[in-house]
Motif scaffolding. Structure first.
Motif, short mmCIF file in Angstrom:
data_model
loop_
_atom_site.label_atom_id
_atom_site.label_comp_id
_atom_site.label_asym_id
_atom_site.label_seq_id
_atom_site.Cartn_x
_atom_site.Cartn_y
_atom_site.Cartn_z
N UNK A 220 0.87 -1.17 0.00
CA UNK A 220 0.00 0.00 0.00
C UNK A 220 0.91 1.22 0.00
N UNK A 221 0.74 2.11 -0.96
CA UNK A 221 1.58 3.29 -1.12
C UNK A 221 3.06 2.94 -1.18
N UNK A 222 3.37 1.82 -1.79
CA UNK A 222 4.75 1.42 -1.99
C UNK A 222 5.40 0.71 -0.82
N UNK A 223 4.69 0.55 0.30
CA UNK A 223 5.25 -0.16 1.46
C UNK A 223 4.56 -1.50 1.62
N UNK A 224 5.35 -2.51 1.95
CA UNK A 224 4.79 -3.82 2.22
C UNK A 224 4.30 -3.88 3.67
N UNK A 225 3.74 -4.99 4.07
CA UNK A 225 3.21 -5.13 5.44
C UNK A 225 4.28 -4.84 6.49
N UNK A 226 5.48 -5.42 6.40
CA UNK A 226 6.47 -5.10 7.43
C UNK A 226 6.92 -3.63 7.41
N UNK A 227 6.82 -2.99 6.26
CA UNK A 227 7.12 -1.56 6.20
C UNK A 227 6.12 -0.76 7.01
N UNK A 228 4.84 -1.11 6.88
CA UNK A 228 3.81 -0.42 7.65
C UNK A 228 3.90 -0.76 9.13
N UNK A 229 4.25 -2.00 9.46
CA UNK A 229 4.40 -2.33 10.88
C UNK A 229 5.58 -1.57 11.48
N UNK A 230 6.63 -1.38 10.70
CA UNK A 230 7.78 -0.60 11.18
C UNK A 230 7.35 0.84 11.49
#
Length: 163
Positions: free
Chosen positions: A135-145
């Motif tokens: 979503x918006x270029x970030x994967x799930x772990x990117x958003x959790x970070x």
């Protein structure tokens, strides 16, 4: 009367956010069919711990509980962020450098000692390198970070605040 920007309200919002993120994770797993990898499972545990610590602080608000719960959330968020960073690292490795995939967690619990299971979960497996959703270029772990960093910063501010 509770102030608009009180630690108690912030902890209530953080608890709600942590449990909402867990709800989204379960929705992605059971409704969207995205299978969580070992690092995803560990990150869920840290969101749960953050939610519980924040809920305790929001319900039982004393200065001591606020400080203890805030530092607990900071520690849980930093550990969760470290897992998210490891997860992002694995997602950016070339396919030939990914660690081997392991058997399912239920099989590992039956066969392997818990120390080996924890080591395998923390180090990640080949399936942790798969990017299943963005979503918006970030994967799930990117958003959790992003969520872990935000929760750690807010709680460090709450813990260090004098009032």
């Amino acid at each position: 009367m509770v102030a608009l920007f009180s630690a108690r309200r912030f902890h209530g919002v953080i608890a709600f956010t942590a449990f909402a993120l867990l709800s989204v994770a379960f929705y992605m797993e059971y409704e969207m069919g995205l299978e969580p990898c070992p690092l995803c499972m560990l990150q869920r545990i840290f969101f749960f711990l953050i939610g519980v610590a924040s809920l305790i602080s929001a319900l039982y608000h004393t200065v001591r509980s606020r400080i203890i719960c805030s530092w607990s959330v900071v520690v849980f968020a930093v550990l969760g962020a470290a897992l998210a960073i490891r997860h992002l690292y694995l997602q950016n490795l070339p396919a030939e450098e990914l660690p081997a995939c392991l058997p399912g967690l239920s099989y590992m619990v039956e066969v392997f000692p818990w120390q080996e299971i924890m080591q395998a979960m923390i180090m990640g497996t080949g399936e942790c390198g798969d990017v299943l959703w963005t979503f918006l270029g970030l994967s799930i772990p990117g958003w959790t970070l992003v969520a872990f960093i935000g929760m750690a910063l807010v709680n460090a501010f709450i813990a260090l605040r004098r009032a």
